[in-house]
Design an enzyme around this catalytic site. Structure first.
Site, PDB file in Angstrom:
ATOM      1  N   ASP A  13      67.885  25.315  40.975  1.00 51.57           N
ATOM      2  CA  ASP A  13      67.747  24.615  39.691  1.00 51.57           C
ATOM      3  C   ASP A  13      68.897  23.660  39.427  1.00 51.57           C
ATOM      4  O   ASP A  13      69.273  23.423  38.274  1.00 51.57           O
ATOM      5  CB  ASP A  13      67.636  25.617  38.529  1.00 51.57           C
ATOM      6  CG  ASP A  13      66.330  26.385  38.546  1.00 51.57           C
ATOM      7  OD1 ASP A  13      65.407  25.927  39.244  1.00 51.57           O
ATOM      8  OD2 ASP A  13      66.235  27.426  37.890  1.00 51.57           O
ATOM      9  N   HIS A  41      61.051  22.555  41.929  1.00 52.37           N
ATOM     10  CA  HIS A  41      60.894  21.226  41.356  1.00 52.37           C
ATOM     11  C   HIS A  41      60.236  21.304  39.991  1.00 52.37           C
ATOM     12  O   HIS A  41      59.187  21.904  39.839  1.00 52.37           O
ATOM     13  CB  HIS A  41      60.029  20.329  42.265  1.00 52.37           C
ATOM     14  CG  HIS A  41      60.578  20.185  43.644  1.00 52.37           C
ATOM     15  ND1 HIS A  41      59.778  20.055  44.741  1.00 52.37           N
ATOM     16  CD2 HIS A  41      61.845  20.170  44.110  1.00 52.37           C
ATOM     17  CE1 HIS A  41      60.519  19.954  45.827  1.00 52.37           C
ATOM     18  NE2 HIS A  41      61.772  20.025  45.460  1.00 52.37           N
TER      19      HIS A  41
END
Length: 414
Positions: A13, A41
């Site tokens: 992240d 993503h």
């Protein structure tokens, strides 16, 4: 020719997709080399390279003599051999992009015929293994990545090339299913006939995307193609390091021009596992399981990947908060100690890691907004000091600084 590799430097992240998007127009191929559809993503998809959402790329296929370098509505994207390939997600994400109006998505993606197939069987096993671990579970995304890579290591997995041989595919699928059924008994809820039927439907559709990945990348390098490599989530069973990228794409390491590590301005962890800096009490001000930067982790990551530059992300603007802009003091983990002795590096022994105490360095906060600063010197002095401290500690220049969620909110330093 340039080969630029973008890697996550922490536990996921970090915001890798944003830098990929920014650098995309300079490349002709965007490739993924590791991970699977468990990648984090947040743009649109989890398996496809982020380059597919950038319409301003040239279409370039080094295996074809019919290249169209004047058509800037298309580009080539590639899923390399090191990726765990989940076929339903592949087609689902392509359909979603097509429905959003992105041009020629089915013509701008190729897949190495050496990728290992992430089957529904692996998803079923992932759930069983997590339940077996109980309190010590890994916190996987339950998408089958780990079990699929286990079969890869055991040489019993199924590659894309084998999907096109129906008899071989069925034989290997049944053998795998029988082995899991013996191991897990009634806990193994899986219908091998349904899987076979699914792939009977996929087989002809997949043919247009499959290429010899080794030949594809070799030809691209010999043709002086600019390649952008998008790394996967650092928390995965696949090899997401620089070495894994080279292997997963069959890159010539001599051709790599830049390796960029993406670092969040505060540390969070995806999934379960050791997370030494979560107990400072600051995480509630940021996000679940969040803290200020653990530079021990970043330095260890740099030691593995030999970054030529860093991208510091989420200095501000993550989770609709100002993040570090409101802190009186910024804390950074700079060492771990066990029994009063400082460790040389991030330890491999989880028992040692469990017992380790974190040594923090504190710096004054800036308490001013940094959102959408256009240059390094638009940042408050204390924010610049923070950036420069990270550079000195890790030993790598911070070339990009994210100052907000928008694509344009990125400072590039000379």
């Amino acid at each position: 020719m340039t080969i630029t590799i973008i890697l996550g430097s922490q536990w996921g992240d970090e915001g890798k997709g944003k830098l990929t998007d920014i650098l995309a127009p300079e490349a002709q191929i965007c490739a993924r080399a590791a991970g699977g559809h468990n990648a984090g993503h947040s743009i649109v998809f989890h398996l496809l390279p982020s380059g597919l959402i950038n319409p301003k790329w040239y279409f370039f296929n080094p295996l074809s003599s019919d290249n169209i370098e004047t058509d800037i509505s298309r580009s080539m994207n590639f899923i390399g051999s090191g990726v765990v390939f989940h076929v339903p997600s592949f087609f689902k994400e392509l359909q979603e992009l097509e429905e959003k109006g992105l041009p020629s998505v089915h013509d701008r993606i190729l897949v190495s015929d050496r990728v290992h197939i992430d089957l529904q069987m692996h998803v079923a096993v992932d759930g069983i293994e997590e339940r077996e671990l109980g309190e010590k579970k890994l916190g996987t995304t339950m998408k089958g990545t780990g079990p699929c890579l286990t079969t890869k290591a055991a040489r019993s997995g199924i590659r894309l090339a084998e999907v096109f041989n129906p008899a071989l595919f069925e034989s290997k699928l049944r053998r795998l299913a029988d082995g899991y059924r013996k191991r897990y008994g009634d806990l193994f809820e899986y219908d091998v006939e349904e899987e076979l039927a699914r792939f009977n439907g996929y087989r002809s559709k997949l043919a247009k995307y499959a290429v010899d990945g080794v030949s594809f990348i070799r030809s691209a390098q010999e043709s002086n193609t600019n390649i952008l490599v998008e790394g996967a989530n650092f928390v995965t069973s696949s090899n997401t390091t620089l070495g894994g990228i080279i292997d997963g794409l069959a890159l010539n390491p001599k051709n790599i021009t830049e390796t960029i590590g993406v670092v969040k301005a505060y540390t969070t962890r995806v999934g379960q596992g050791a997370f030494k800096t979560e107990d400072t009490g600051e995480e509630q001000r940021l996000a679940e399981d969040a803290d200020v930067d653990d530079l021990v982790v970043v330095k260890y990551s740099a030691s593995i990947n030999y970054y030529s530059a860093l991208n510091l992300t989420k200095l501000t603007g993550a989770f609709q908060l100002d993040v570090l802009d409101t802190f009186d003091t910024i804390k950074m983990a700079i060492a771990y100690k066990v029994d009063g002795e400082e460790l040389d590096s991030y330890p491999a022994d989880l028992d040692i890691l469990d017992r380790a105490e974190v040594v923090y360095h504190e710096m004054p906060g800036w308490q001013k907004p940094t959102t959408h600063a256009k240059s390094f010197y638009d940042l408050p002095r204390q924010a610049r000091d923070y950036v420069e401290y990270i550079e000195k500690f890790v030993g790598v220049k911070i070339k990009w600084i994210g100052t907000g969620p928008d694509r344009e909110a990125m400072i590039k330093r000379a």
